[in-house]
Design an enzyme around this catalytic site. Structure first.
Site, mmCIF file in Angstrom:
data_model
loop_
_atom_site.group_PDB
_atom_site.id
_atom_site.type_symbol
_atom_site.label_atom_id
_atom_site.label_comp_id
_atom_site.label_asym_id
_atom_site.label_seq_id
_atom_site.Cartn_x
_atom_site.Cartn_y
_atom_site.Cartn_z
ATOM 1 N N GLY A 10 -52.382 52.572 66.375
ATOM 2 C CA GLY A 10 -53.322 52.405 67.232
ATOM 3 C C GLY A 10 -53.364 53.496 68.262
ATOM 4 O O GLY A 10 -52.413 53.918 68.688
ATOM 5 N N GLN A 36 -55.501 44.367 59.166
ATOM 6 C CA GLN A 36 -54.874 44.454 60.498
ATOM 7 C C GLN A 36 -55.584 43.537 61.338
ATOM 8 O O GLN A 36 -55.327 43.017 62.528
ATOM 9 C CB GLN A 36 -54.945 46.063 61.024
ATOM 10 C CG GLN A 36 -54.152 46.917 60.385
ATOM 11 C CD GLN A 36 -54.389 48.483 60.559
ATOM 12 O OE1 GLN A 36 -55.679 48.718 60.320
ATOM 13 N NE2 GLN A 36 -53.295 49.132 60.746
ATOM 14 N N ASP A 50 -60.440 56.053 67.409
ATOM 15 C CA ASP A 50 -59.383 56.965 67.060
ATOM 16 C C ASP A 50 -59.641 58.539 67.600
ATOM 17 O O ASP A 50 -58.614 59.380 68.233
ATOM 18 C CB ASP A 50 -58.770 56.751 65.683
ATOM 19 C CG ASP A 50 -58.083 55.876 65.438
ATOM 20 O OD1 ASP A 50 -56.907 55.575 65.629
ATOM 21 O OD2 ASP A 50 -58.921 54.792 64.993
ATOM 22 N N LYS A 77 -61.599 52.805 62.525
ATOM 23 C CA LYS A 77 -60.937 52.120 61.170
ATOM 24 C C LYS A 77 -62.072 52.135 60.409
ATOM 25 O O LYS A 77 -63.236 51.494 60.823
ATOM 26 C CB LYS A 77 -60.357 50.719 61.538
ATOM 27 C CG LYS A 77 -59.867 50.079 60.348
ATOM 28 C CD LYS A 77 -58.605 50.791 59.552
ATOM 29 C CE LYS A 77 -58.072 49.869 58.367
ATOM 30 N NZ LYS A 77 -56.938 50.680 57.892
#
Length: 381
Positions: free
Chosen positions: A65, A212, A253, A264
């Site tokens: 993360g 996830q 990210d 993601k």
């Protein structure tokens, strides 16, 4: 060899307990992590006594993360300094552990800069190590504070776009307390809506290939008492078509200077679906995720993960028969395309929510203005 070991706690981790912490037992300082690869079956902690152990934890996704990687990177520098290892070598290894999440570099560089400044000023290794630890703790504290402000701004935006409450939110991957010093990014917005009585349903993408969403977001939603439903990634289209999604909330990210968002893998298709169905696609991320040094989406390095994460499944207590430590679900020798992230162009992003406010429409000029107003946040901090 890097010293990294695990121990299981008998008690459930209390809600709100940080997923990363610095400890100083008699044998020397350590960084303690909740091993996210073991969730939701069991809560196990990893204890890292050196930077190589932390690098391995980052690469294996035991700690993951974007915001949390920044915190981990900073603590890794402090750990190397406190234990007398080569700080520059540790910083380089930590920064290169995963290439896409810019927060990792921000945290590493901030702690390393504090170390070097203190060493130059005082010439004392102990003082320099203390300065690196103070910087890491500041990164940790600031991320927790940013999480709360993002939740506030995000819920205000939802209420503006979708007056009346009863929000049905689709999210992807995991963006809660497991990725943050606080309660997260996109998930924190949904959690704030839940607490305010304005969340009708949280739709949780399982998020291939590492699940996830299924393993981590569902875990956090259940612990928070939220109304949530898990779906396969390829069921999202039918959910949009049925009119069951009011907004999409995802993290990031890395956000390039032009507003392109790396998140993601699977986020970009959601943005396309959202645009077609006239549903807001909202990115929630701290300003440390904005990288002025990356001009556009094409310049973002997308991490490629091992193929066995697609060709095998892993679960606690299952017998291991595959090369990657899991159970094969594809024929032996099958090649797999497994990017960890995809990039969504700014024209598909309704808004970027940060701790310093909301950018909408998402343009290079608006992002630059927000960063300047917040004090010029860059990856070189």
């Amino acid at each position: 060899m890097a010293d990294q070991y695990a121990h299981s706690g008998e008690d459930k981790r209390p809600a709100g307990t940080p997923v990363i912490r610095w400890e100083e037992p008699p044998e020397g300082p350590v960084v303690v992590l909740l091993d996210q690869t073991r969730l939701p079956a069991e809560e196990v902690e990893l204890v890292c006594t050196d930077a190589p152990a932390l690098v391995e934890a980052i690469r294996s996704l035991s700690v993951r993360g974007a915001p949390l990687l920044g915190i981990a990177g900073a603590y890794g520098v402090a750990l190397a300094a406190a234990r007398g290892f080569d700080m520059d070598e540790a910083a380089a290894a930590l920064e290169g552990a995963r290439p896409t999440a810019v927060n990792l570099s921000v945290g590493v560089r901030r702690a390393a800069s504090a170390y070097r400044s203190a060493l130059a000023a005082e010439g004392d290794l102990g003082a320099a190590a203390a300065a690196a630890l103070a910087a890491a703790r500041a990164v940790h504290r600031e991320d927790a504070e940013a999480s709360g402000r993002m939740a506030e701004h995000g819920l205000a935006l939802l209420d503006e776009l979708l007056p009346g409450g009863g929000h049905r939110i689709l999210t992807h991957c995991n963006t809660g307390a497991l990725v943050s010093g606080g309660e997260g990014t996109a998930f924190a917005v949904a959690l704030r809506a839940h607490r305010a009585g304005r969340l009708r349903r949280l739709w949780v993408d399982e998020t291939r290939p590492l699940l996830q969403g299924a393993r981590l977001t569902a875990y956090e939603a259940a612990r928070s008492g939220m109304a949530y439903t898990l779906l396969t990634d390829n069921a999202a289209g039918s959910l949009f078509a049925a009119g069951e999604v009011d907004a999409v909330l995802v993290g990031a990210d890395r956000i390039a200077a032009d507003g392109s968002v790396a998140n993601k893998v699977g986020s970009y298709p959601l943005a396309v679906l959202a645009r077609y169905h006239h549903v807001p696609f909202i990115v929630v991320a701290p300003l440390t995720t904005v990288d002025p040094g990356t001009p556009d989406g094409a310049a973002i390095e997308v991490e490629q993960r091992p193929g066995y994460e697609v060709t095998e499944v892993t679960a606690p207590h299952l017998p291991v028969t595959g090369a990657g430590g899991g159970v094969p679900v594809a024929p032996l020798g099958t090649q797999a395309y497994n990017p960890a992230f995809d990039v969504t162009p700014p024209e598909l992003v309704t808004a970027v929510v940060t701790e310093e406010g909301v950018v909408s429409p998402v343009t290079a000029e608006a992002l630059a203005e927000l960063c300047a107003r917040a004090g010029g946040v860059t990856t070189s901090q």
